[in-house]
Enzyme design. Structure first.
Site, mmCIF file in Angstrom:
data_model
loop_
_atom_site.group_PDB
_atom_site.id
_atom_site.type_symbol
_atom_site.label_atom_id
_atom_site.label_comp_id
_atom_site.label_asym_id
_atom_site.label_seq_id
_atom_site.Cartn_x
_atom_site.Cartn_y
_atom_site.Cartn_z
ATOM 1 N NE ARG A 1 -6.270 6.259 -3.870
ATOM 2 C CZ ARG A 1 -6.132 5.033 -3.379
ATOM 3 N NH1 ARG A 1 -6.882 4.626 -2.381
ATOM 4 N NH2 ARG A 1 -5.248 4.203 -3.886
ATOM 5 C CD GLU B 1 -7.735 0.858 -5.615
ATOM 6 O OE1 GLU B 1 -6.520 0.584 -5.621
ATOM 7 O OE2 GLU B 1 -8.362 1.229 -4.602
ATOM 8 C CE LYS B 2 -14.189 -1.440 -14.023
ATOM 9 N NZ LYS B 2 -13.609 -0.088 -13.802
ATOM 10 C CD GLU C 1 -4.582 -0.529 2.230
ATOM 11 O OE1 GLU C 1 -4.076 -0.700 1.103
ATOM 12 O OE2 GLU C 1 -5.051 0.549 2.597
ATOM 13 C CD1 TRP D 1 -2.586 -1.001 -7.390
ATOM 14 C CD2 TRP D 1 -0.369 -1.157 -7.713
ATOM 15 N NE1 TRP D 1 -2.040 -1.609 -6.284
ATOM 16 C CE2 TRP D 1 -0.692 -1.707 -6.441
ATOM 17 C CE3 TRP D 1 0.968 -1.157 -8.128
ATOM 18 C CZ2 TRP D 1 0.283 -2.247 -5.597
ATOM 19 C CZ3 TRP D 1 1.931 -1.696 -7.286
ATOM 20 C CH2 TRP D 1 1.582 -2.226 -6.040
ATOM 21 C CG HIS E 1 -6.498 -4.453 -5.798
ATOM 22 N ND1 HIS E 1 -6.582 -5.305 -4.712
ATOM 23 C CD2 HIS E 1 -5.303 -3.828 -5.698
ATOM 24 C CE1 HIS E 1 -5.469 -5.187 -3.998
ATOM 25 N NE2 HIS E 1 -4.677 -4.310 -4.570
ATOM 26 C CG ASN F 1 -5.567 5.107 2.569
ATOM 27 O OD1 ASN F 1 -5.625 4.174 3.371
ATOM 28 N ND2 ASN F 1 -5.268 4.937 1.293
ATOM 29 C CD GLU F 2 -1.474 3.317 0.873
ATOM 30 O OE1 GLU F 2 -1.783 3.844 -0.208
ATOM 31 O OE2 GLU F 2 -1.240 2.103 0.992
HETATM 32 C C1 GLA Z 1 -3.342 1.280 -1.316
HETATM 33 C C2 GLA Z 1 -4.567 2.001 -0.791
HETATM 34 C C3 GLA Z 1 -5.842 1.239 -0.979
HETATM 35 C C4 GLA Z 1 -5.851 0.567 -2.324
HETATM 36 C C5 GLA Z 1 -4.680 -0.352 -2.429
HETATM 37 C C6 GLA Z 1 -4.700 -1.150 -3.702
HETATM 38 O O1 GLA Z 1 -2.656 0.586 -0.379
HETATM 39 O O2 GLA Z 1 -4.452 2.350 0.565
HETATM 40 O O3 GLA Z 1 -6.923 2.144 -0.869
HETATM 41 O O4 GLA Z 1 -5.798 1.524 -3.316
HETATM 42 O O5 GLA Z 1 -3.513 0.429 -2.399
HETATM 43 O O6 GLA Z 1 -3.531 -1.846 -3.929
#
Ligand code: GLA
Ligand code: ZN
Length: 673
Positions: free
Chosen positions: A114, A360-361, A312, A320, A363, A152-153
């Site tokens: 991504r 991310e399964k 979040e 990670w 997480h 996103n971020e």
């Molecule tokens: C970031 C992303 C999320 C996800 C989380 C997992 O903050 O925005 O999509 O990947 O990390 O920790």
């Protein structure tokens, strides 16, 4: 004017990223029922959904998202609806391979994760504008829509692209900023190492080069990359404002993560309607709750003190880090409510339902693989009820005691190569100063060095290597008008082009500190030095020493040994109605506490000895009332004195004189006024 709070939300926000596209529709019904059970009030939807929403160029499939939003609305859950522009579809890259980013080493990154985006790509900008427009047209009037979540971020996982498109874009950015190539030559000091350019066309991004690249060029490239991402944010935001007037627009920041330092959030904070943040615990042996408090304080400061939103965090472990411990019982709620104490209008998670597939399964999530018969689920339901009980504090503001100067651009400059010591780490100093103030139970705002500081009795500057003359004048004014300032070494050295201020160090801060620094002498890897004062007391420091020459400052501590033996180590300068302290070495925690304690006396900030260690006490106040949070990070029940009586909101109990906070628990008292 767009709203600054999620529309239609009458409680604090509680929920998480909701990715229903990863599940068959039959699961959605269970999702919304369990969301109700947990007290979920808002979810973030569609962050990675571009490939589903636009399966072929220009062909949209909104049916599934219509059904998701309708279902949420039927169940009274608000939607933080995302533009999916962080994850362009595979077809897009086949048509526009040039939109894939190129690393500093010249490697073009591939599709398949991504965030593979060159923010200078015209094709990307157009495609992003098209999907944003289509979403805004379709959902502007949807009754579930509470706010927009752009992208996103920004800044992770790619903070800058070094492709040829970016090179052209960079030249335009330089032309805007400097007008002429000679102005660039001057600003970058290209006379050094024969780097002079005779035309802007000859300038490239600071790509991999045999040895250390031009520092000012690198610094400007970070500014350019940040500005380019922000331009793309603003263009999406403006589409949303135009087509969905009134609905607030945010993008999720990561304010305090040292791995994500590529964004100048002071500028971004002014461009969003509502500041939101993502925060994850970094388990590297440091006290995670202190880092959390710092992130929350920084986020609030980027929001100008106004309420913000934690978009979040995690219910338990992430996936990670090299090792990802589960949160301990009660830790999630302490984390969530500590963010609320420091200004968040709720607590949201990544993610609602734990994925079965994808990266991310492993997480954690609100609804774990283990299902509802699990500790995580029970704690989530309990937290939902707690958050619900706190609705009254919406709109109130966290009350600060002191400020720390913070400047992403100065931080960027400090990460450049070939500095006096590899052991000096600006971020480490900021963390350490913050931790000392945290342990003194002071709530800290962060402030840009050129901001108005007059509201703060105490301002600390742990690592302000890049300091403009304007910032220097600002600090001087602050002290003259009665403020107490504490500056740590290697501050005030260079201007915005990484050029050393003329004359002796610290050029921008000589006046306010009442001293010059003739030379610095960093220490060996394991070397320490002792400091001593008039009474013969001793402090310990390492990493750095300097030859300080006072010009008006008094010596409070001097070096008892080491390269600067006998010379001033910590000084204090009375200027106008205030005081400026200078700390010329890296003090260990005990030494830093001693010096900051003395500065607190100058600032009339009395010690809060009555408050137990590792019990966070923070206030939020405003029209909605006066709220005192006590977060007990220890394994013992503890007592916090109360000046007035009040009602504890999580238990409903009336309390007076003293508040009992159970081991690992949180209490929130609405104080009687
Ligand atoms: C970031 C992303 C999320 C996800 C989380 C997992 O903050 O925005 O999509 O990947 O990390 O920790
Ligand atoms: Zn590029």
């Amino acid at each position: 004017m767009p709203d600054t709070a999620p529309q239609g939300l009458r409680r604090l926000a509680f929920g998480g990223d909701y990715n229903p596209e990863q599940w068959p529709e039959s699961v959605w019904q269970e999702d919304v029922q369990l969301m109700r059970e947990a007290g979920v009030t808002m979810v973030s939807v569609g962050i990675f959904s571009w490939a589903l929403l636009e399966p072929e160029p220009g062909a949209h499939d909104f049916g599934w998202l219509d059904r998701v939003l309708d279902l949420l609305h039927e169940h009274g859950i608000r939607a933080d609806l995302a533009t999916p522009t962080v994850a362009p579809p595979a077809w897009f890259y086949r048509a526009h391979p040039e939109a894939l980013p190129v690393s500093r080493e010249g490697v073009r990154l591939a599709f398949g994760s991504r965030g593979a985006i060159c923010h200078s790509s015209a094709a990307y900008r157009e495609a992003a504008a098209r999907i944003t427009t289509a979403l805004a047209r379709r959902y502007a009037g949807h009754p579930a829509l509470a706010m927009w979540h752009v992208h996103n971020e920004y800044g992770v996982p790619v903070s800058a692209c070094y492709c040829d498109n970016c090179a052209r874009h960079f030249r335009r950015w330089l032309a805007d900023r400097y007008r002429t190539v000679d102005a660039v030559n001057e600003a970058w000091g290209t006379a050094f190492w024969g780097q002079r350019y005779s035309s802007l066309e000859q300038i490239d991004p600071p790509r991999l080069t045999p040895t250390v690249g031009n520092p000012a060029q690198q610094l400007d490239y970070r500014r350019f990359a940040d500005a380019t991402m922000r331009e793309n944010f603003v263009s999406e935001r403006d589409i949303l404002h135009r087509l969905a007037p009134g609905v607030p627009v945010t993008t999720n920041f990561m304010t305090a993560l040292s791995q994500c330092d590529s964004v100048d959030y002071w500028a971004w904070g002014r461009d969003v309607d509502l500041v939101s943040n993502d925060h994850y615990l970094i388990t590297d042996g440091r006290r995670t709750h202190v880092n959390l408090a710092m992130a929350a304080d920084l986020t609030r400061s980027v929001a100008g003190g106004a309420p913000w939103l934690l978009l979040e965090h995690s219910t338990s472990g992430v996936n990670w880090q090299p090792r990802n411990p589960a949160k301990r019982p009660g830790e999630m709620a302490r984390n969530s409510l500590a963010h609320v104490a420091r200004g968040s209008e709720g607590a949201m998670f990544f993610q609602w339902r734990q994925s079965r597939r994808g990266a991310e399964k492993f997480h954690s999530s609100m609804l774990p693989h283990a299902g509802t018969d699990s500790r995580i689920w029970r704690e989530v339901v309990r937290l939902g009820a707690d958050i619900d009980a706190l609705a009254a504090l919406r709109g109130t503001r966290t009350v600060p005691d002191a400020a720390m100067l913070w400047d992403w651009q100065s931080w960027w400059a400090q990460t450049l190569e070939w500095r006096p010591s590899a052991d000096h780490d600006a971020r480490e100093r900021a963390d350490s100063f913050y931790e000392t103030l945290y342990d003194r139970h002071l709530t800290v705002d962060f402030a840009h060095p050129e901001a108005d500081l007059s509201a703060y009795p105490l301002v600390v500057a742990p690592a302000l290597y890049l300091t403009t003359q304007d910032a220097g004048a600002n600090l001087r004014r602050y002290v003259e008008n009665g403020g107490t300032l504490v500056v740590s070494y290697f501050s005030g050295i260079v201007d915005e082009h990484d050029a050393v201020h003329p004359g002796a160090y610290p050029g921008a801060l000589r006046d306010v500190l009442g001293l010059t620094v003739e030379e610095w002498s960093p220490l060996g890897a394991a070397e320490t030095v002792a400091l001593t004062d008039a009474s013969g007391a001793r402090l310990t420091a390492d990493v750095w020493t300097e030859f300080v020459v006072p010009h008006g400052a008094e010596t409070v501590w001097s070096y008892a040994d080491g390269p600067a033996e006998g010379r001033p180590a910590v000084t204090r300068h009375r200027l106008g109605r205030g005081t400026a302290w200078y700390v010329s070495s890296r003090l260990d925690p005990a030494a830093l506490d001693t010096v900051l304690g003395a500065a607190c006396e100058d600032a009339d900030l009395p010690p809060r000895g009555e408050l137990p260690h590792d019990v966070e006490v923070v206030r939020r106040a405003g029209d909605g009332g006066d709220f005192l949070f006590a977060v007990n990070h220890t394994a013992h029940d503890t007592k916090v004195p109360l000046e007035t009586s009040g009602t504890e909101l999580l238990t409903g109990e009336h309390t007076a004189g003293q508040l009992t906070v159970p081991a690992g628990g949180v209490r929130v008292v609405r104080l009687d006024r």
